[in-house]
Design an enzyme around this catalytic site. Structure first.
Site, PDB file in Angstrom:
ATOM      1  NE  ARG A   3       4.876   1.681  -1.573  1.00 54.72           N
ATOM      2  CZ  ARG A   3       6.034   1.421  -0.983  1.00 54.72           C
ATOM      3  NH1 ARG A   3       7.137   1.816  -1.529  1.00 54.72           N
ATOM      4  NH2 ARG A   3       6.076   0.775   0.146  1.00 54.72           N
ATOM      5  CE  LYS A  33       9.844  -2.468  -8.375  1.00 54.49           C
ATOM      6  NZ  LYS A  33      10.341  -3.494  -9.294  1.00 54.49           N
ATOM      7  CG  HIS A  68      15.511 -36.165 -13.514  1.00 54.93           C
ATOM      8  ND1 HIS A  68      15.903 -37.473 -13.392  1.00 54.93           N
ATOM      9  CD2 HIS A  68      16.616 -35.472 -13.872  1.00 54.93           C
ATOM     10  CE1 HIS A  68      17.209 -37.564 -13.637  1.00 54.93           C
ATOM     11  NE2 HIS A  68      17.657 -36.362 -13.935  1.00 54.93           N
ATOM     12  CD  GLU A  90      14.258 -12.312 -13.018  1.00 51.70           C
ATOM     13  OE1 GLU A  90      13.874 -12.949 -12.022  1.00 51.70           O
ATOM     14  OE2 GLU A  90      13.905 -11.139 -13.233  1.00 51.70           O
ATOM     15  CD  GLU A 135       7.119 -10.451 -12.035  1.00 52.03           C
ATOM     16  OE1 GLU A 135       6.693 -10.236 -10.898  1.00 52.03           O
ATOM     17  OE2 GLU A 135       8.312 -10.273 -12.335  1.00 52.03           O
ATOM     18  CE  LYS A 158      10.620 -10.003 -14.170  1.00 48.84           C
ATOM     19  NZ  LYS A 158      11.558 -10.077 -13.102  1.00 48.84           N
ATOM     20  CB  CYS A 210      -0.873   0.029   1.249  1.00 44.43           C
ATOM     21  SG  CYS A 210      -1.869  -1.436   1.433  1.00 44.43           S
ATOM     22  CD1 TRP A 244      -1.276  -5.610  -4.105  1.00 44.41           C
ATOM     23  CD2 TRP A 244      -1.096  -6.518  -2.062  1.00 44.41           C
ATOM     24  NE1 TRP A 244      -0.953  -6.943  -4.259  1.00 44.41           N
ATOM     25  CE2 TRP A 244      -0.839  -7.523  -3.022  1.00 44.41           C
ATOM     26  CE3 TRP A 244      -1.043  -6.875  -0.721  1.00 44.41           C
ATOM     27  CZ2 TRP A 244      -0.539  -8.840  -2.688  1.00 44.41           C
ATOM     28  CZ3 TRP A 244      -0.744  -8.193  -0.384  1.00 44.41           C
ATOM     29  CH2 TRP A 244      -0.498  -9.154  -1.357  1.00 44.41           C
ATOM     30  CG  ASN A 277       2.172  -0.394   3.719  1.00 46.86           C
ATOM     31  OD1 ASN A 277       1.764  -1.531   3.495  1.00 46.86           O
ATOM     32  ND2 ASN A 277       3.325   0.056   3.269  1.00 46.86           N
ATOM     33  N   GLY A 278       0.459  -2.400   6.121  1.00 40.67           N
ATOM     34  CA  GLY A 278       0.944  -3.422   7.051  1.00 40.67           C
ATOM     35  C   GLY A 278      -0.202  -4.342   7.438  1.00 40.67           C
TER      36      GLY A 278
HETATM   37  O1  M6R Z   1      12.318  -5.342  -3.426  1.00 42.11           O
HETATM   38  P1  M6R Z   1      12.766  -6.772  -3.427  1.00 42.11           P
HETATM   39  O2  M6R Z   1      13.898  -7.012  -4.370  1.00 42.11           O
HETATM   40  O3  M6R Z   1      13.070  -7.285  -2.063  1.00 42.11           O
HETATM   41  O4  M6R Z   1      11.528  -7.590  -3.972  1.00 42.11           O
HETATM   42  C1  M6R Z   1      11.544  -8.997  -4.026  1.00 42.11           C
HETATM   43  C2  M6R Z   1      10.419  -9.534  -4.867  1.00 42.11           C
HETATM   44  O5  M6R Z   1       9.191  -9.154  -4.331  1.00 42.11           O
HETATM   45  C3  M6R Z   1      10.500  -9.031  -6.316  1.00 42.11           C
HETATM   46  O6  M6R Z   1      11.723  -9.357  -6.904  1.00 42.11           O
HETATM   47  C4  M6R Z   1       9.363  -9.636  -7.158  1.00 42.11           C
HETATM   48  O7  M6R Z   1       9.538 -11.011  -7.296  1.00 42.11           O
HETATM   49  C5  M6R Z   1       9.276  -8.936  -8.517  1.00 42.11           C
HETATM   50  N1  M6R Z   1       7.907  -8.732  -8.870  1.00 42.11           N
HETATM   51  C6  M6R Z   1       9.915  -9.707  -9.600  1.00 42.11           C
HETATM   52  O8  M6R Z   1       9.783  -9.117 -10.839  1.00 42.11           O
END
Ligand code: M6R
Length: 611
Positions: free
Chosen positions: A27, A606, A507, A484, A491, A488, A2, A72, A98-99
């Site tokens: 965020r 984010k 496997h 990775e 997500e 990408k 948030c 969020w 936020n939290g």
């Molecule tokens: O800010 P951080 O690097 O700690 O965030 C970690 C993950 O939340 C972040 O890398 C997330 O997986 C991204 N959406 C990946 O693209």
């Protein structure tokens, strides 16, 4: 997660707050709301984007003091009622949060017994009612004292901003586990959960630490600790420019950030490499040189993309510095009751420096006596401040939810640290060290060269836009890149994708391969090239559609693959910095073709500041 913004000064608070919320929208973004005082407290909130909220605001939200929130959802679905701000029974007090309030159920029951009624499914509403209850029971109590005494009853995490109609000259903010800062202006003050929301108005900020509460007026701020003792806080100069937080002509932040990588990696290397002498200078680690030299084990804790770069780090540290490494999901680290001892060095990797799980892992390691080092992008973030040392990425603000330039920044920093440790520990020859340092200095140029092949990637994306599944395979340094690439894609395009070590395919995942299955092989030239060729043959034999990320020099792979994404040759250890680029572009183009909101994918935020 948030986003929180607050303003007190001479401007229309709602304008400043809305602008700030738009900057924070990355965020968290399922709903938004504002509260403003102009004689009376006025609250407007709704499901949807900040622009939807903006249209609903009218003259009743005029006023020079206000707070806002972009949500969020954690407790309760995203709808108008659950949106923040949440209010007291009288409607005089408003709270944004936020939290997560972990004991909200018990507190709610207690207050219900006292006759309080609740209108939402959120944990946040409890905060408004708790403070109201404190004020009801203690007439004449200052707002800040009522907040402080109420917070004692709360378990969990919070970044809070609070307004009260009867105290129209102050905003109260409090922090435990969720980021908050004060933007210090002239005749005006701002509060925000992220510096980008205040950058337009001031370059002076005060970061709140856990357990602190601040009383903010138009001309001043007072920060108090949990024992109500006033603290003198350092005023930091903000390192974020407006240009960096705007799209600069690109349709999405993610594309801007992908194309920024030649510059961000160059910025990350600036002043840290001496190619002639073959030396590396990392000021943030100078205090822990002995610990690095004598380290017996490295533990890396991180989440998501940062965890993937940690896996690249594992190969780097083991190959170059000959030191055993364990890479942990930060979210699991604490629950293992980790055994840490002398000689253990813990690196935490985080773009935001605020990820709740990573922060908790770092604190756990610190408590157990380990040296904790942060690899962080956001300057002044909690991890950066609480770690024993560390190295910044200097990648500038990353706004797209999908991490791109942070990954290449993290890998660059890990290469620098691994090389530095290898030199300190005499595990690398001077010749190899100089060769790697020179190759590293050429990487920004090679990323730029890789980006020139974006059309090639786009054509592949156009062909596979509607594929329901993708498989990504790699060996050695390319295995984390496969993970990775898959992350990408899933997500931002919502296509199911999995990354595997190429040999592991036999496997299980091989059962999935048929003539509909795109298989992305990351086949940088290295000591595993021959084995990769065998894996490609295995996929081909089952009619899988091979998309190879490889260099023109790797002729065998190039010929075997149905499609190629070109990367230049470099040293084995540095290949992730190039091979990840086509994968970022592939997921971007596919997501755009599918009409997805690339920068703000569904359900994601984010910075994940709740556990
Ligand atoms: O800010 P951080 O690097 O700690 O965030 C970690 C993950 O939340 C972040 O890398 C997330 O997986 C991204 N959406 C990946 O693209």
């Amino acid at each position: 997660m948030c986003g929180i913004v607050g303003y007190i000064g001479n401007k229309q608070a709602k304008d400043v707050v809305i602008k700030g919320l738009k900057r924070l929208e990355y965020r968290g973004y399922d709903s938004a709301g504002v509260a403003v005082i102009n004689g009376a407290l006025s609250v407007k909130k709704c499901k949807g984007k900040v622009s939807v909220l903006e249209k609903k605001l009218g003259t009743s939200e005029n006023g020079n003091i206000g707070i806002g929130h972009t949500r969020w959802a954690t407790h309760g679905e995203p709808n108008d009622i659950n949106s923040h701000p949440h209010t007291s029974t009288t409607g005089k007090l408003a709270v944004v949060h936020n939290g997560i309030i972990e004991n909200y159920g018990a507190l709610k029951q207690k207050l219900q017994k006292e006759g309080y009624e609740f209108y939402s499914e959120t944990d946040t509403e409890i905060v408004a009612k708790l403070i109201e209850n404190m004020m009801d029971k203690n007439p004449g109590l200052d707002l800040e004292d009522a907040v402080r005494l109420s917070l004692v009853q709360i378990n969990g995490t919070y970044g809070l901003a609070i307004l009260h109609e009867d105290h129209p000259d102050k905003i109260i903010v409090a922090r435990k586990g969720s980021p908050l800062l004060i933007g210090v202006g002239e005749g005006e003050m701002l509060v925000a959960s992220d510096a980008s929301a205040v950058a337009e108005y001031t370059d002076k900020v005060v970061y709140l630490d856990d357990g602190e509460l601040a009383v903010i007026t138009k001309d001043d701020y007072q920060v108090l600790n949990s024992h109500d003792i006033e603290l003198t806080k350092e005023v930091h100069e903000l390192a974020v420019s407006l240009e960096e937080i705007e799209k600069g002509g690109y349709p999405f932040f993610m594309l801007k950030e992908i194309f920024e990588q030649p510059k961000t990696v160059a910025d990350c290397l600036r002043g840290r490499l001496n190619v002639e002498e073959g030396t590396i200078n990392l000021g943030g680690l100078s205090k822990v040189t002995e610990e690095l030299k004598n380290a017996k084990r490295i533990i890396i804790a991180a989440c998501g993309t940062s965890w993937h770069s940690g896996l690249v780090g594992e190969y780097l540290f083991e190959w170059l510095a000959k030191i055993p490494v364990e890479v942990e999901y930060a979210s699991e680290f604490r629950y293992k009751d980790p055994i840490l001892g002398e000689g253990d060095v813990v690196f935490v990797i985080s773009q935001s420096g605020e990820t709740a799980d990573t922060l908790a892992a770092m604190r756990e390691a610190k408590e157990k006596g380990a040296t904790t080092l942060g690899i962080v992008n956001v300057v002044g973030s909690t991890i950066a401040r609480e770690s024993d040392g560390g190295v910044y990425l200097h990648a500038g603000p990353e706004i797209g939810v999908a991490s791109t330039k942070a990954f290449t920044g993290q890998v660059t920093v890990l290469i620098l640290i691994a090389l530095k440790m290898a030199q300190l520990r005499n595990t690398i020859t001077e010749e190899k060290s100089k060769r790697l340092i020179k190759a590293l200095s050429e990487i920004p140029e090679k990323i730029a060269e890789t980006l020139k092949h974006s059309d090639e990637v786009k054509r592949i994306a156009d062909l596979f836009t509607y594929a329901p599944n993708f498989l990504y395979l790699g060996r050695s340094y390319s295995f984390p890149v496969a993970l990775e690439g898959a992350l990408k894609l899933k997500e931002i395009s919502y296509i199911h994708a999995e990354g595997y070590p190429a040999a592991e395919m036999k496997h299980g995942p091989i059962a999935l391969i048929d003539d509909m299955m795109p298989v992305v092989v990351i086949a940088a030239t290295n000591h595993t090239s021959d084995k990769m060729v065998s894996n490609i043959e295995e996929v081909r034999a089952r009619k899988g559609r091979i998309i190879a990320v490889t260099s023109p020099e790797n002729k065998e792979v190039k010929e075997l693959a149905e499609f190629n994404c070109t990367i230049p040759e470099t040293e084995d250890e540095l290949t992730p910095l190039l091979s990840v680029i086509p994968l970022q572009l592939l997921s971007y183009y596919i997501a755009v073709n599918r009409g997805c909101n690339v920068d703000q994918p569904r359900n994601l935020a984010k910075s994940v500041t709740v556990e």
